[in-house]
Design a protein around this motif. Structure first.
Motif, PDB file in Angstrom:
ATOM      1  N   GLN A   1     -49.262  44.004 -32.996  1.00 31.28           N
ATOM      2  CA  GLN A   1     -48.788  42.857 -33.763  1.00 31.28           C
ATOM      3  C   GLN A   1     -49.595  41.611 -33.431  1.00 31.28           C
ATOM      4  OE1 GLN A   1     -46.462  43.027 -36.265  1.00 31.28           O
ATOM      5  NE2 GLN A   1     -47.239  40.972 -36.680  1.00 31.28           N
ATOM      6  N   SER A   2     -49.989  41.474 -32.170  1.00 28.05           N
ATOM      7  CA  SER A   2     -50.786  40.291 -31.801  1.00 28.05           C
ATOM      8  C   SER A   2     -52.157  40.317 -32.482  1.00 28.05           C
ATOM      9  CB  SER A   2     -50.957  40.233 -30.284  1.00 28.05           C
ATOM     10  OG  SER A   2     -51.618  41.376 -29.786  1.00 28.05           O
ATOM     11  N   SER A   3     -52.734  41.514 -32.655  1.00 27.85           N
ATOM     12  CA  SER A   3     -54.013  41.619 -33.373  1.00 27.85           C
ATOM     13  C   SER A   3     -53.832  41.287 -34.845  1.00 27.85           C
ATOM     14  CB  SER A   3     -54.600  43.022 -33.222  1.00 27.85           C
ATOM     15  OG  SER A   3     -54.885  43.321 -31.874  1.00 27.85           O
ATOM     16  N   LYS A   4     -52.721  41.744 -35.423  1.00 30.95           N
ATOM     17  CA  LYS A   4     -52.418  41.396 -36.810  1.00 30.95           C
ATOM     18  C   LYS A   4     -52.290  39.885 -36.978  1.00 30.95           C
ATOM     19  CE  LYS A   4     -49.990  45.481 -38.602  1.00 30.95           C
ATOM     20  NZ  LYS A   4     -48.714  45.965 -39.169  1.00 30.95           N
ATOM     21  N   ASN A   5     -51.553  39.266 -36.061  1.00 31.76           N
ATOM     22  CA  ASN A   5     -51.339  37.816 -36.148  1.00 31.76           C
ATOM     23  C   ASN A   5     -52.663  37.059 -36.062  1.00 31.76           C
ATOM     24  OD1 ASN A   5     -48.608  38.322 -36.300  1.00 31.76           O
ATOM     25  ND2 ASN A   5     -48.220  37.880 -34.146  1.00 31.76           N
ATOM     26  N   LYS A   6     -53.562  37.561 -35.234  1.00 29.70           N
ATOM     27  CA  LYS A   6     -54.870  36.914 -35.092  1.00 29.70           C
ATOM     28  C   LYS A   6     -55.664  36.991 -36.391  1.00 29.70           C
ATOM     29  CE  LYS A   6     -58.983  37.033 -32.142  1.00 29.70           C
ATOM     30  NZ  LYS A   6     -59.653  37.717 -31.009  1.00 29.70           N
ATOM     31  N   ILE A   7     -55.633  38.155 -37.054  1.00 29.38           N
ATOM     32  CA  ILE A   7     -56.354  38.318 -38.324  1.00 29.38           C
ATOM     33  C   ILE A   7     -55.722  37.467 -39.416  1.00 29.38           C
ATOM     34  CG2 ILE A   7     -56.957  39.966 -40.139  1.00 29.38           C
ATOM     35  CD1 ILE A   7     -57.173  42.115 -37.953  1.00 29.38           C
TER      36      ILE A   7
ATOM     37  N   LYS B   1     -56.102  31.832 -25.566  1.00 33.35           N
ATOM     38  CA  LYS B   1     -55.655  33.205 -25.361  1.00 33.35           C
ATOM     39  C   LYS B   1     -54.398  33.431 -26.195  1.00 33.35           C
ATOM     40  CE  LYS B   1     -55.788  34.707 -21.069  1.00 33.35           C
ATOM     41  NZ  LYS B   1     -55.584  34.728 -19.594  1.00 33.35           N
ATOM     42  N   LYS B   2     -54.050  34.704 -26.383  1.00 37.11           N
ATOM     43  CA  LYS B   2     -52.920  35.003 -27.267  1.00 37.11           C
ATOM     44  C   LYS B   2     -51.579  34.541 -26.696  1.00 37.11           C
ATOM     45  CE  LYS B   2     -52.638  39.807 -25.602  1.00 37.11           C
ATOM     46  NZ  LYS B   2     -52.742  41.220 -25.999  1.00 37.11           N
ATOM     47  N   ASP B   3     -51.531  34.273 -25.350  1.00 36.45           N
ATOM     48  CA  ASP B   3     -50.281  33.792 -24.759  1.00 36.45           C
ATOM     49  C   ASP B   3     -50.178  32.267 -24.776  1.00 36.45           C
ATOM     50  OD1 ASP B   3     -52.161  33.150 -22.901  1.00 36.45           O
ATOM     51  OD2 ASP B   3     -51.248  34.234 -21.222  1.00 36.45           O
ATOM     52  N   GLY B   4     -51.169  31.612 -25.422  1.00 36.13           N
ATOM     53  CA  GLY B   4     -51.137  30.164 -25.535  1.00 36.13           C
ATOM     54  C   GLY B   4     -51.950  29.433 -24.482  1.00 36.13           C
TER      55      GLY B   4
ATOM     56  N   LEU C   1     -56.392  47.071 -25.562  1.00 33.32           N
ATOM     57  CA  LEU C   1     -57.579  46.856 -26.402  1.00 33.32           C
ATOM     58  C   LEU C   1     -57.233  46.581 -27.871  1.00 33.32           C
ATOM     59  CD1 LEU C   1     -59.934  49.636 -24.958  1.00 33.32           C
ATOM     60  CD2 LEU C   1     -59.716  47.235 -24.260  1.00 33.32           C
ATOM     61  N   GLY C   2     -56.172  45.801 -28.092  1.00 32.42           N
ATOM     62  CA  GLY C   2     -55.814  45.412 -29.451  1.00 32.42           C
ATOM     63  C   GLY C   2     -54.936  46.394 -30.187  1.00 32.42           C
ATOM     64  N   PHE C   3     -54.504  47.482 -29.519  1.00 33.34           N
ATOM     65  CA  PHE C   3     -53.638  48.490 -30.123  1.00 33.34           C
ATOM     66  C   PHE C   3     -52.335  48.573 -29.334  1.00 33.34           C
ATOM     67  CE2 PHE C   3     -57.711  49.586 -31.789  1.00 33.34           C
ATOM     68  CZ  PHE C   3     -57.500  50.282 -32.959  1.00 33.34           C
ATOM     69  N   SER C   4     -51.240  48.910 -30.038  1.00 37.06           N
ATOM     70  CA  SER C   4     -49.942  49.109 -29.399  1.00 37.06           C
ATOM     71  C   SER C   4     -49.643  50.594 -29.298  1.00 37.06           C
ATOM     72  CB  SER C   4     -48.833  48.426 -30.199  1.00 37.06           C
ATOM     73  OG  SER C   4     -48.894  47.028 -30.041  1.00 37.06           O
TER      74      SER C   4
END
Length: 498
Positions: A395-401, A154-157, A369-372
């Motif tokens: 930003q988390s979606s950007k980091n994932k890409i 998950k994005k929180d680790g 849903l992936g948007f801020s």
């Protein structure tokens, strides 16, 4: 071999075609008042099985004479002999339902379950596999296997536990989902968007965009371990309000009670709660559960509030901070009464700061849903700038890409041409633009600058004439981009100057 042929006959008998008053045999001769007895092996809709060389094509038969569908009595085989008599089984699951469910499962792809069967392996003996599944479903003797547990980050680790059913179980779940979905759709709330036909994440985001213009406060809710804590008792109670068929309830209860096989091959049995996140029918059951736990309750308790729910991601819109605090406390009580919990670290009250509004809270941003959603410069139709409150890729979606781009290390693919790199990435880029480019598309420019920086590094390594010079590689790349704007999807979609 004869018994296998009779299984074929049993499963696909519903696909036999009745032909008016006159019919033709496989050699094209007309036989008055008869229906062809032989089955063409390519009569399996679009299953793609091979037919023997002496069999006529179904399409050729259809071109010769008008056809209508015929439901014939089933046949069974006893000691190698074909006998008649059975017209239906106890549970109304048809061969067509199983076939269409298989096609949906095949389209969605995915890995195999605990039995190790992949979709490719399953399709190698498709007719027997589907026949056995249909036979067990219609007789009540179908029992699901254990659910294979896999972990994804998950994005929180932390790790998210997913449950992967077997191919048979996914097809069976798809049969029941198709059977119930239209019935449940009539009951679901208009503000519920997740995993529903004709509803999408973009529609949910657009509704939130409209709501934040009318309300100044938001409750951003996160239900902790929702799929692991769904109460079986309450879920079955909700199901019984809409499902009277005992066989449907029986199969759903079997899926709910099926054990989990961990990565160490240990079996974990459910203790009256949880539904596998990854099962075909789980989103439909989750929507029904939250329909009564949250949607209907909020509508009755706070009829003037607006909310948007996408599966277990929920946004509630309020007028004041005091109202937000009161509603949040009430929601916590409701969740506790239904054996659920809110994630204290992720659930928050957010102030939607806009122009001419003094900030009364430090928290002015939330992700959905992936948007801020946060204060952003906006413009009126006349071009006048003002401070609005809108969404863009988070930003988390950007980091994932970015992490996905870096993980390929394609700047080292010096043995591949740039056309091959484009072929590899274009479907991914298309997906990023289609989803994240829906709102404030220009925010994707920073992603494509990183991507193109790696393309320049690839050119520097591949072409010796550039002398490994970054400046020369950059000049070559920008000339190439200008002359080949249709090579990469993002160039064609307007990100040429990213």
């Amino acid at each position: 071999m004869r018994q296998s042929a009779y299984r074929w006959h049993d499963f696909y008998l519903g696909l036999v075609m009745e032909q008016g008053k006159s019919t033709k045999d496989v050699k094209g001769k007309t036989r008055e008042g008869e229906t062809p007895l032989r089955l063409n092996t390519d009569a399996i809709v679009d299953g793609g099985f091979n037919r023997s060389s002496d069999e006529d094509s179904v399409m050729e038969s259809e071109r010769r004479v008008g056809i209508i569908q015929l439901e014939l009595p089933l046949t069974t085989s006893v000691k190698g002999r074909r006998t008649k008599g059975v017209t239906a089984k106890g549970i109304p699951v048809t061969r067509s339902m199983v076939w269409h469910a298989y096609k949906k499962v095949r389209k969605n792809k995915g890995s195999g379950g605990v039995d190790g069967k992949s979709l490719k392996t399953y399709s190698e003996n498709l007719e027997d596999n589907l026949y056995k599944l249909w036979n067990r479903l219609t007789s009540g003797s179908y029992f699901p296997k254990a659910v294979k547990q896999v972990s994804i980050p998950k994005k929180d680790g932390s790790q998210r536990k997913l449950g992967i059913p077997t191919i048979d179980d996914r097809i069976a779940q798809q049969v029941i989902k198709d059977y119930l979905e239209s019935r449940f759709e009539k009951e679901f709330h208009n503000n519920s968007y997740g995993y529903r036909p004709l509803k999408s994440a973009h529609q949910a985001l657009e509704q939130v965009r409209q709501n934040v213009r009318k309300r100044d406060w938001v409750i951003d809710m996160d239900i902790k371990g929702f799929f692991d804590e769904v109460s079986h008792e309450l879920l079955v109670k909700a199901l019984k309000r809409h499902v009277s068929e005992k066989w449907v309830l029986m199969y759903i209860e079997r899926w709910l009670e099926s054990p989990i096989e961990t990565e160490s091959k240990k079996l974990i049995y459910r203790q009256g709660q949880g539904t596998p996140q990854g099962g075909v029918i789980s989103p439909l059951l989750a929507n029904l559960f939250l329909h009564y736990v949250f949607d209907k309750w909020l509508e009755l308790t706070y009829p003037n509030l607006m909310f948007v729910r996408y599966a277990d991601d929920i946004i509630v819109h309020c007028n004041t901070k005091e109202e937000s605090e009161e509603v949040l406390a009430s929601i916590k009580g409701r969740m506790s009464a239904c054996h659920l919990r809110l994630h204290e670290g992720k659930t928050k009250i957010v102030f939607c700061k806009k122009f001419n509004m003094r900030s009364v809270s430090k928290t002015v941003k939330f992700d959905f849903l992936g948007f801020s959603f946060q204060p952003r410069p906006s413009a009126t139709r006349s071009g006048r700038m003002f401070l609005g409150y809108d969404c863009a890729i988070s930003q988390s979606s950007k980091n994932k890409i970015i992490a996905e781009i870096k993980s390929t290390k394609f700047q080292r693919w010096t043995n591949r041409s740039i056309e091959e790199i484009a072929e590899f990435f274009n479907s991914k880029i298309q997906g990023w633009i289609n989803y994240y480019g829906k709102f404030r598309k220009h925010k994707l420019n920073s992603l494509f600058r990183i991507f193109e920086g790696r393309l320049i590094e690839w050119a520097r390594r591949r072409y010796k004439r550039l002398g490994r010079s970054y400046i020369k590689a950059s000049k070559w790349f920008y000339r190439f981009k200008k002359n080949n704007v249709k090579l990469f999807v993002h160039w064609e979609r307007g990100f040429i100057n990213a």
